[in-house]
Design a protein around this motif. Sequence first.
Motif, PDB file in Angstrom:
ATOM      1  N   SER A  18       0.865  -0.981  -0.178  1.00 32.42           N
ATOM      2  CA  SER A  18      -0.401  -0.036   0.084  1.00 32.42           C
ATOM      3  C   SER A  18       0.639   1.290   0.419  1.00 32.42           C
ATOM      4  N   SER A  19       1.656   1.475   1.074  1.00 26.43           N
ATOM      5  CA  SER A  19       3.152   2.414   0.662  1.00 26.43           C
ATOM      6  C   SER A  19       3.557   2.532  -0.396  1.00 26.43           C
ATOM      7  N   LEU A  20       3.810   1.590  -1.249  1.00 24.40           N
ATOM      8  CA  LEU A  20       4.368   1.744  -2.508  1.00 24.40           C
ATOM      9  C   LEU A  20       3.461   1.662  -3.412  1.00 24.40           C
ATOM     10  N   GLY A  21       2.182   2.017  -2.780  1.00 24.69           N
ATOM     11  CA  GLY A  21       1.166   2.744  -4.831  1.00 24.69           C
ATOM     12  C   GLY A  21       0.640   1.655  -5.154  1.00 24.69           C
ATOM     13  N   ILE A  22       0.819   0.034  -4.706  1.00 26.74           N
ATOM     14  CA  ILE A  22       0.419  -1.814  -5.015  1.00 26.74           C
ATOM     15  C   ILE A  22      -1.588  -1.102  -5.022  1.00 26.74           C
ATOM     16  N   GLU A  23      -1.978  -1.185  -6.467  1.00 32.32           N
ATOM     17  CA  GLU A  23      -3.618  -1.196  -5.252  1.00 32.32           C
ATOM     18  C   GLU A  23      -3.887  -2.897  -5.946  1.00 32.32           C
ATOM     19  N   LEU A  24      -4.483  -3.320  -4.849  1.00 37.87           N
ATOM     20  CA  LEU A  24      -5.101  -4.948  -4.362  1.00 37.87           C
ATOM     21  C   LEU A  24      -5.695  -4.897  -4.743  1.00 37.87           C
TER      22      LEU A  24
END
Length: 99
Positions: A18-24
């Motif tokens: 989440s902090s890396l901007g990965i939308e899961l």
Amino acid sequence: MSFTKEQAKSTSILSIASSLGIELKKVSSNIYEWTEHDSFKIYENTNSFSWFSQSIHGDAIALVQTIKEVSFRDAIKYIESGDLPEVAIDNSPKKPFQY
């Protein structure tokens, strides 16, 4: 006391993603998939990931190294600098099914 490799590995990989901007998106009880890459899976129960199309697998540290393209030391610094929760990883062997 300094931040250890074990502390970095036990930090929640979902929080790091989440902090890396990965939308899961959740695809099963313990498996998440990156919405932009369907071959990228995060396994919450083992706190690990696999990016099958790139043949990359690893833990929380390897995730930061892969996405940010940084060294091992910089990945640990990134995890240490964030306010990310640690998770308990259950590596106990599974009991055989009995009917």
